[in-house]
Design an enzyme around this catalytic site. Structure first.
Site, mmCIF file in Angstrom:
data_model
loop_
_atom_site.group_PDB
_atom_site.id
_atom_site.type_symbol
_atom_site.label_atom_id
_atom_site.label_comp_id
_atom_site.label_asym_id
_atom_site.label_seq_id
_atom_site.Cartn_x
_atom_site.Cartn_y
_atom_site.Cartn_z
ATOM 1 N N TYR A 54 -4.039 3.099 -8.983
ATOM 2 C CA TYR A 54 -3.163 2.385 -8.046
ATOM 3 C C TYR A 54 -1.727 2.910 -8.148
ATOM 4 O O TYR A 54 -1.069 3.149 -7.133
ATOM 5 C CB TYR A 54 -3.196 0.888 -8.336
ATOM 6 C CG TYR A 54 -2.226 0.081 -7.496
ATOM 7 C CD1 TYR A 54 -2.460 -0.104 -6.135
ATOM 8 C CD2 TYR A 54 -1.086 -0.482 -8.051
ATOM 9 C CE1 TYR A 54 -1.570 -0.828 -5.349
ATOM 10 C CE2 TYR A 54 -0.195 -1.214 -7.275
ATOM 11 C CZ TYR A 54 -0.440 -1.381 -5.929
ATOM 12 O OH TYR A 54 0.440 -2.095 -5.171
ATOM 13 N N LYS A 58 0.678 4.494 -5.156
ATOM 14 C CA LYS A 58 1.986 3.968 -4.734
ATOM 15 C C LYS A 58 3.094 4.986 -5.005
ATOM 16 O O LYS A 58 4.018 5.124 -4.202
ATOM 17 C CB LYS A 58 2.287 2.653 -5.458
ATOM 18 C CG LYS A 58 1.342 1.512 -5.114
ATOM 19 C CD LYS A 58 1.234 1.247 -3.614
ATOM 20 C CE LYS A 58 2.509 0.708 -2.994
ATOM 21 N NZ LYS A 58 2.299 0.308 -1.566
#
Length: 307
Positions: A54, A58
């Site tokens: 993740y 990002k």
């Protein structure tokens, strides 16, 4: 890997592709802006260790800000990122923490207002910046953020968001908890019987609060693998009858298995450590159904005054 590919296709590839497709139109705009909802870049391992895939996705968006801001500076196209100071009440937060997460979150409107204030600025005056919603609005003269809180009465007890260096000290509760418990360790050694009852105290309180209503609302079986000073395995059945609990593994496969150090486990059930923070910071490991595991938060709230 399907989840990995989906996340990276949306966050990184999606950001790059939409920017690419919009570029001809942005070049013709009188005040062109690209705004990514992504965090400031930081190489601290704590932001990677518990959710590296993740974080990579990002940070890929943030690297688009860094690269495109410089690449399109000559065209007058501003490329910036905006990231929230606190948790924002979205579907993702609700899935992770349940509907009660609104009590310690802000409304999405704060991000909308922050982005609006940014795109109203001259695109040539601000580019390549990693901006925080609250700070951006403060620069516009806003000092009262009460109405942005989902629960205004709880405006001073909001969950801080991740990836922000300024939030790190408050998010890293483990060090504070370890210091607190280490100061009491001498007393615990002198009165070991009292210390060894902390986890039993939690489960005794849980047993006293079992009910048909709790079973109907939860509908899950949990296994707790407690590590550290008070290591042991416990189960909580909130799927059958009025519910049951005890030492050892459950008689049927658990819907979720939670693994924690005994100190953090006690801190979480006494309200000193939020489950979402514990999970995101690696203090709580969950195997199985994450959504069902987070339903335990209601039970924790009811036990807070009893421990």
């Amino acid at each position: 890997m399907k989840r990995y590919d989906l996340m990276h296709n949306i966050n990184i590839r999606g950001t790059f592709l939409v920017s690419k497709v919009c570029l001809p139109y942005l070049k013709r705009s009188h005040n062109p802006h690209i705004v990514n909802i992504s965090p400031p870049l930081s190489m601290k391992p704590i932001w990677f260790k518990n959710h590296v895939a993740y974080t990579m996705s990002k940070y890929g968006m943030s690297m688009c800000v860094l690269g495109m801001a410089e690449e399109f500076k000559g065209d007058g196209i501003a490329v910036n990122a905006v990231w929230p100071k606190t948790a924002i009440y979205t579907a993702a937060i609700e899935v992770l923490s349940g509907p009660d997460s609104s009590n310690y979150s802000r409304k999405p409107e704060i991000m909308g207002d922050a982005v609006y204030s940014l795109i109203c600025k001259d695109s040539k005056s601000v580019t390549g910046k990693f901006l925080i919603d609250e700070e951006l609005l403060k620069s516009e003269g806003i000092t009262d953020f009460t109405n942005y809180a989902c629960n205004p009465a709880n405006k001073n007890n909001l969950m801080l968001d991740f990836f922000l260096e300024d939030n790190l000290a408050e998010l890293s509760l483990q060090g504070q908890l370890e210091n607190s418990y280490s100061q009491k360790k001498t007393e615990s050694i002198q009165d070991s019987s009292k210390s060894n009852l902390k986890i039993e105290q939690v489960f005794t309180a849980i047993e006293a609060n079992l009910s048909n209503e709790l079973v109907n609302k939860t509908g899950a079986v949990f296994q707790f693998n407690v590590k550290g000073d008070e290591a042991g395995t416990w189960y909580l059945d909130l799927k059958t009858g009025k519910g049951s609990m005890g030492k050892g593994e459950p008689s049927q496969p658990p819907d979720a298995t939670l693994t924690m150090d005994s100190q953090n486990f006690f801190a979480m059930f006494t309200g000193k450590l939020k489950p979402t923070s514990a999970f995101m910071m690696g203090k709580l490991r969950i195997q199985g159904n994450l959504q069902k595991a987070m339903k335990l938060e209601k039970l924790m709230q009811s036990l807070k005054s009893k421990l």
